[in-house]
Design a protein around this motif. Structure first.
Motif, PDB file in Angstrom:
ATOM      1  N   GLU A 163     -23.522  41.624   8.032  1.00  0.00           N
ATOM      2  CA  GLU A 163     -22.499  40.592   7.962  1.00  0.00           C
ATOM      3  C   GLU A 163     -21.554  40.269   8.721  1.00  0.00           C
ATOM      4  O   GLU A 163     -21.302  39.197   9.321  1.00  0.00           O
ATOM      5  CB  GLU A 163     -21.904  40.955   6.513  1.00  0.00           C
ATOM      6  N   LEU A 213     -23.204  38.698  11.681  1.00  0.00           N
ATOM      7  CA  LEU A 213     -23.215  37.247  11.428  1.00  0.00           C
ATOM      8  C   LEU A 213     -21.991  36.483  11.509  1.00  0.00           C
ATOM      9  O   LEU A 213     -21.867  35.363  12.331  1.00  0.00           O
ATOM     10  CB  LEU A 213     -23.943  36.895  10.066  1.00  0.00           C
ATOM     11  N   PHE A 266     -21.293  36.026  15.122  1.00  0.00           N
ATOM     12  CA  PHE A 266     -22.051  35.187  15.962  1.00  0.00           C
ATOM     13  C   PHE A 266     -21.528  33.829  15.609  1.00  0.00           C
ATOM     14  O   PHE A 266     -21.639  32.898  16.424  1.00  0.00           O
ATOM     15  CB  PHE A 266     -23.602  35.406  15.381  1.00  0.00           C
ATOM     16  N   ALA A 322     -21.847  40.844  18.632  1.00  0.00           N
ATOM     17  CA  ALA A 322     -22.574  40.675  17.528  1.00  0.00           C
ATOM     18  C   ALA A 322     -23.853  41.318  17.943  1.00  0.00           C
ATOM     19  O   ALA A 322     -24.840  42.116  17.328  1.00  0.00           O
ATOM     20  CB  ALA A 322     -22.780  39.057  17.406  1.00  0.00           C
TER      21      ALA A 322
END
Length: 48
Positions: free
Chosen positions: A3, A6, A9, A31
């Motif tokens: 998580e 992401l 990102f 990331a």
């Protein structure tokens, strides 16, 4: 762990779209490291 990767990102994509290439590069590197750590831990947990 995934998580967070992401999240970083998404932050990198937003920063890149806004022109903050330094922030985008840094968050993308974070990331990548988080994804690598996630994959290593996932493989270890599957083997044990």
């Amino acid at each position: 762990m995934l998580e967070l990767a992401l999240l970083f990102f998404v932050i990198a994509l937003i920063a890149g779209a806004l022109g903050a290439t330094g922030v985008a590069g840094l968050t993308m590197a974070i990331a990548k490291w988080l994804v690598a750590i996630f994959l290593v831990l996932a493989v270890i947990s599957l083997l044990l």
